[in-house]
Enzyme design. Structure first.
Site, PDB file in Angstrom:
ATOM      1  N   LYS A   1       0.743  -1.096  -0.176  1.00 26.57           N
ATOM      2  CA  LYS A   1      -0.042  -0.044   0.578  1.00 26.57           C
ATOM      3  C   LYS A   1       0.827   1.023  -0.210  1.00 26.57           C
ATOM      4  CE  LYS A   1      -4.361   1.194   0.236  1.00 26.57           C
ATOM      5  NZ  LYS A   1      -5.547   0.700   0.193  1.00 26.57           N
TER       6      LYS A   1
ATOM      7  N   ASP B   1      -6.916   4.521  -4.355  1.00 31.58           N
ATOM      8  CA  ASP B   1      -8.308   4.171  -2.549  1.00 31.58           C
ATOM      9  C   ASP B   1      -8.103   5.781  -2.589  1.00 31.58           C
ATOM     10  OD1 ASP B   1      -7.922   2.234  -0.498  1.00 31.58           O
ATOM     11  OD2 ASP B   1      -7.855   3.958   0.148  1.00 31.58           O
TER      12      ASP B   1
HETATM   13  P1  NDP Z   1     -12.941   7.936  -2.723  1.00 30.57           P
HETATM   14  O1  NDP Z   1     -11.982   8.758  -2.409  1.00 30.57           O
HETATM   15  O2  NDP Z   1     -13.169   7.639  -3.707  1.00 30.57           O
HETATM   16  O3  NDP Z   1     -14.175   7.618  -0.947  1.00 30.57           O
HETATM   17  C1  NDP Z   1     -13.790   8.048  -0.414  1.00 30.57           C
HETATM   18  C2  NDP Z   1     -15.088   8.914   0.751  1.00 30.57           C
HETATM   19  O4  NDP Z   1     -15.131   8.971   1.613  1.00 30.57           O
HETATM   20  C3  NDP Z   1     -15.656  10.127   0.270  1.00 30.57           C
HETATM   21  O5  NDP Z   1     -17.044  10.269  -0.194  1.00 30.57           O
HETATM   22  C4  NDP Z   1     -14.904  10.395   1.300  1.00 30.57           C
HETATM   23  O6  NDP Z   1     -15.613  11.617   1.583  1.00 30.57           O
HETATM   24  C5  NDP Z   1     -15.474   9.710   2.897  1.00 30.57           C
HETATM   25  N1  NDP Z   1     -13.866   9.665   3.321  1.00 30.57           N
HETATM   26  C6  NDP Z   1     -12.743   9.876   3.129  1.00 30.57           C
HETATM   27  N2  NDP Z   1     -12.086   9.784   4.463  1.00 30.57           N
HETATM   28  C7  NDP Z   1     -13.068  10.228   5.307  1.00 30.57           C
HETATM   29  C8  NDP Z   1     -12.571  10.361   6.528  1.00 30.57           C
HETATM   30  N3  NDP Z   1     -11.458  10.007   7.683  1.00 30.57           N
HETATM   31  N4  NDP Z   1     -14.030  11.120   7.819  1.00 30.57           N
HETATM   32  C9  NDP Z   1     -14.841  10.753   7.041  1.00 30.57           C
HETATM   33  N5  NDP Z   1     -15.287  10.284   5.500  1.00 30.57           N
HETATM   34  C10 NDP Z   1     -14.259  10.290   4.466  1.00 30.57           C
HETATM   35  O7  NDP Z   1     -11.910   6.405  -2.102  1.00 30.57           O
HETATM   36  P2  NDP Z   1     -12.788   4.763  -2.124  1.00 30.57           P
HETATM   37  O8  NDP Z   1     -14.421   4.971  -2.492  1.00 30.57           O
HETATM   38  O9  NDP Z   1     -12.112   3.822  -3.138  1.00 30.57           O
HETATM   39  O10 NDP Z   1     -12.444   4.188  -0.854  1.00 30.57           O
HETATM   40  C11 NDP Z   1     -12.936   4.189   0.188  1.00 30.57           C
HETATM   41  C12 NDP Z   1     -13.066   3.387   1.059  1.00 30.57           C
HETATM   42  O11 NDP Z   1     -12.530   1.782   0.270  1.00 30.57           O
HETATM   43  C13 NDP Z   1     -11.734   2.817   1.567  1.00 30.57           C
HETATM   44  O12 NDP Z   1     -11.358   1.813   3.474  1.00 30.57           O
HETATM   45  C14 NDP Z   1     -10.831   2.525   1.056  1.00 30.57           C
HETATM   46  O13 NDP Z   1      -9.304   2.069   1.552  1.00 30.57           O
HETATM   47  C15 NDP Z   1     -11.592   0.873   0.446  1.00 30.57           C
HETATM   48  N6  NDP Z   1     -11.233   0.187  -0.383  1.00 30.57           N
HETATM   49  C16 NDP Z   1     -11.546   1.123  -2.496  1.00 30.57           C
HETATM   50  C17 NDP Z   1     -11.230   0.580  -3.088  1.00 30.57           C
HETATM   51  C18 NDP Z   1     -10.686   0.808  -4.281  1.00 30.57           C
HETATM   52  O14 NDP Z   1     -10.948   0.207  -5.100  1.00 30.57           O
HETATM   53  N7  NDP Z   1     -11.654   1.985  -4.606  1.00 30.57           N
HETATM   54  C19 NDP Z   1     -10.500  -1.050  -2.663  1.00 30.57           C
HETATM   55  C20 NDP Z   1     -11.169  -1.459  -1.321  1.00 30.57           C
HETATM   56  C21 NDP Z   1     -11.277  -0.395  -0.132  1.00 30.57           C
HETATM   57  P3  NDP Z   1     -15.327  13.303   1.305  1.00 30.57           P
HETATM   58  O15 NDP Z   1     -15.317  13.469  -0.041  1.00 30.57           O
HETATM   59  O16 NDP Z   1     -15.683  14.441   2.229  1.00 30.57           O
HETATM   60  O17 NDP Z   1     -13.165  13.453   2.288  1.00 30.57           O
HETATM   61  O1  2IT Z   2      -8.273  -1.410  -0.629  1.00 27.71           O
HETATM   62  C1  2IT Z   2      -7.812  -2.281  -2.025  1.00 27.71           C
HETATM   63  O2  2IT Z   2      -7.739  -3.325  -2.051  1.00 27.71           O
HETATM   64  C2  2IT Z   2      -7.697  -1.564  -2.933  1.00 27.71           C
HETATM   65  N1  2IT Z   2      -7.478   0.031  -2.830  1.00 27.71           N
HETATM   66  C3  2IT Z   2      -7.678  -1.396  -3.946  1.00 27.71           C
HETATM   67  C4  2IT Z   2      -6.456  -1.913  -4.392  1.00 27.71           C
HETATM   68  C5  2IT Z   2      -5.605  -2.451  -5.976  1.00 27.71           C
HETATM   69  O3  2IT Z   2      -4.504  -2.812  -6.164  1.00 27.71           O
HETATM   70  O4  2IT Z   2      -6.809  -2.772  -7.267  1.00 27.71           O
END
Ligand code: NDP
Ligand code: 2IT
Length: 447
Positions: free
Chosen positions: A127, A167
């Site tokens: 990561k 992420d």
């Molecule tokens: P994005 O940046 O697309 O969206 C994040 C969302 O979460 C936004 O709505 C943001 O609100 C909110 N958020 C982020 N940080 C905080 C915080 N500290 N407090 C409150 N709200 C928060 O990210 P993703 O959708 O990609 O990721 C969301 C989660 O999913 C994370 O935990 C990530 O690690 C996990 N994840 C993502 C994957 C992927 O493929 N993208 C795969 C597997 C897991 P705001 O805009 O107000 O900051």
């Molecule tokens: O938390 C996760 O699994 C991710 N942000 C996606 C990682 C990836 O390599 O697609």
């Protein structure tokens, strides 16, 4: 209480990684599940195998200087934690968020190692990210930051070495700028070095949707074991980013009604269901706020500033924003309101107290390292397409994703049963993921 063989390992992790509380939390949860494993197979506690699993193979920290639109020099800190490469090249996303520090990246890299093992695909765990805050930054500032970040990181990457993706705060736009800089620095069009690319430059269909879709597939399979489905269910999803949006999309396709979602400034409730087209327009295109969405929807939608989205009654809750966003009190509120299933779309969104409350109550609980593995699994499918210079259809790719999620679900359920705790997907995921990594590490010797 941890098993007596594991307690000293955890004490050592605390001593060697001071102040990294999320990392401590992630390690504790896995070690808690491993008590049952070392009781049954004491050899896993030998050869410092578990100690090695808790220590990243390599940690890279670097300066990221860049010039903002006013001509001011800005400094951020970049990280890449290459946690474990027993199963394949390091693989895992990059997070750009002001809260990022080494402990954040270490917890995410540790989780990623077991998640990637659960997919059954040849990918190790890693990561990275930065404390850079993309909010309010222009496109040019984002580009300059990404280029500077990659100017250092490129030397540590490679399709056989380490393959980052997105992420929080990193989506297709950022991956594009970083891929461009990698290409320029190396003079190689090495498609497989990053995933989450755009469709015209080596990306895979379904990667954008994959994490949200995958999480819903997982919960759907879990519900099916109790003869239930998403059809007609009230659902709440936290966040409004990549994972949240495609979780909402798939729940709606399956006949569920998503009545609330959120961002870091508040949540919106809409009894008739969130309008996905409007949400996508505001979040994906305009990069706006949930408050803007509520305003656009008018009387049917209510915005609650700084509230807890978990106060909204629901049958299914899908925390999809960030770590520790759902605490013990939130869990009790959800349970009181009759929640039947909770699926973690985010990484470690439920606090240990919340997880305990869900497990004790007997409702269905899907831990993130299993439920949100669809994103990285589809990243591995993207690497496969890049390696064979091929590009698959949406239908074929989605079918692969669904199959992978079902098999992760079944592995976790089978393992939980084998260890005498049927329906405990936390135990099932930790144990099944651990055994895959541990077996490969043993085979490769002390390295
Ligand atoms: P994005 O940046 O697309 O969206 C994040 C969302 O979460 C936004 O709505 C943001 O609100 C909110 N958020 C982020 N940080 C905080 C915080 N500290 N407090 C409150 N709200 C928060 O990210 P993703 O959708 O990609 O990721 C969301 C989660 O999913 C994370 O935990 C990530 O690690 C996990 N994840 C993502 C994957 C992927 O493929 N993208 C795969 C597997 C897991 P705001 O805009 O107000 O900051
Ligand atoms: O938390 C996760 O699994 C991710 N942000 C996606 C990682 C990836 O390599 O697609």
């Amino acid at each position: 209480m941890l098993d007596e063989k594991l307690e000293p390992i955890y004490a050592d992790v605390l001593r060697r990684n001071p102040g990294e509380v999320e990392f401590h939390q992630a390690v504790h949860e896995v070690l808690d599940s491993l008590g049952a494993v070392v009781a049954k197979h004491p050899d896993y506690a030998e050869g410092a195998l578990i100690e090695r699993i808790c220590e990243p193979e390599r940690q890279i920290i670097f300066r990221v200087p860049w010039v903002d639109d006013r001509g001011q020099v800005q400094i951020n800190r970049g990280f890449r934690v290459q946690f474990n490469s027993a199963l394949g090249p390091f693989k895992g996303g990059l997070r750009f968020h002001p809260s990022v520090f080494l402990g954040t990246i270490k917890f995410l890299g540790f989780e990623q190692t077991f998640k990637n093992a659960l997919t059954g695909m040849p990918i190790g765990g890693g990561k990275g990210g930065s404390d850079f805050d993309p909010k309010g930054r222009s496109d040019n500032e984002i580009m300059r930051f990404c280029q500077s970040f990659m100017t250092e990181l490129y030397r540590h990457l490679g399709e056989y070495t380490d393959v980052p993706a997105g992420d929080i705060g990193v989506g297709q736009r950022e991956i594009g700028y970083m891929f461009g800089q990698y290409k320029r620095m190396t003079n190689r069009y090495e498609s497989g070095v990053l995933t989450g690319k755009g469709l015209t430059w080596g990306g895979s269909r379904v990667r954008t949707e994959a994490t949200g879709y995958g999480a819903v597939y997982f919960v759907e399979r879990m519900l099916a074991r109790r003869n239930q489905s998403f059809d007609g269910k009230r659902v709440i999803v936290s966040g409004a980013g990549n994972v949240a949006i495609y979780t909402i999309a798939k729940v709606q396709q399956l006949g569920g009604r998503v009545v609330a979602c959120s961002d870091s400034e508040g949540y919106v409730v809409e009894e008739n269901g969130i309008d996905l087209a409007v949400l996508r327009e505001i979040k994906e295109r305009k990069r706006g706020r949930i408050a803007d969405y509520a305003k656009a929807r008018g009387a049917g939608a209510t915005f609650v500033a700084n509230g807890r989205v978990w106060d909204v009654p629901a049958d299914v809750a899908m925390p999809s924003a960030t770590q520790n966003e759902l605490n013990g009190q939130d869990a009790r509120t959800l349970l009181k309101n009759g929640v039947k299933a909770v699926g973690e779309g985010a990484n470690m969104p439920c606090t240990p107290e919340a997880v305990r409350a869900f497990l004790d109550s007997g409702i269905l609980f899907a831990p993130g390292k299993a439920a949100n593995a669809g994103g990285v699994a589809t990243s591995a499918l993207e690497m496969q397409q890049n390696a064979s210079r091929d590009s698959w259809s949406f239908e074929a790719t989605e079918a692969r994703l669904a199959k992978i999620m079902h098999s992760i679900h079944d592995d976790c359920a089978r393992t939980a049963e084998e260890y005498g705790a049927p329906d405990n997907y936390v135990l099932g995921a930790n144990v099944a993921g651990f055994i895959r990594v541990a077996e490969a590490m043993r085979a490769l010797g002390v390295i």
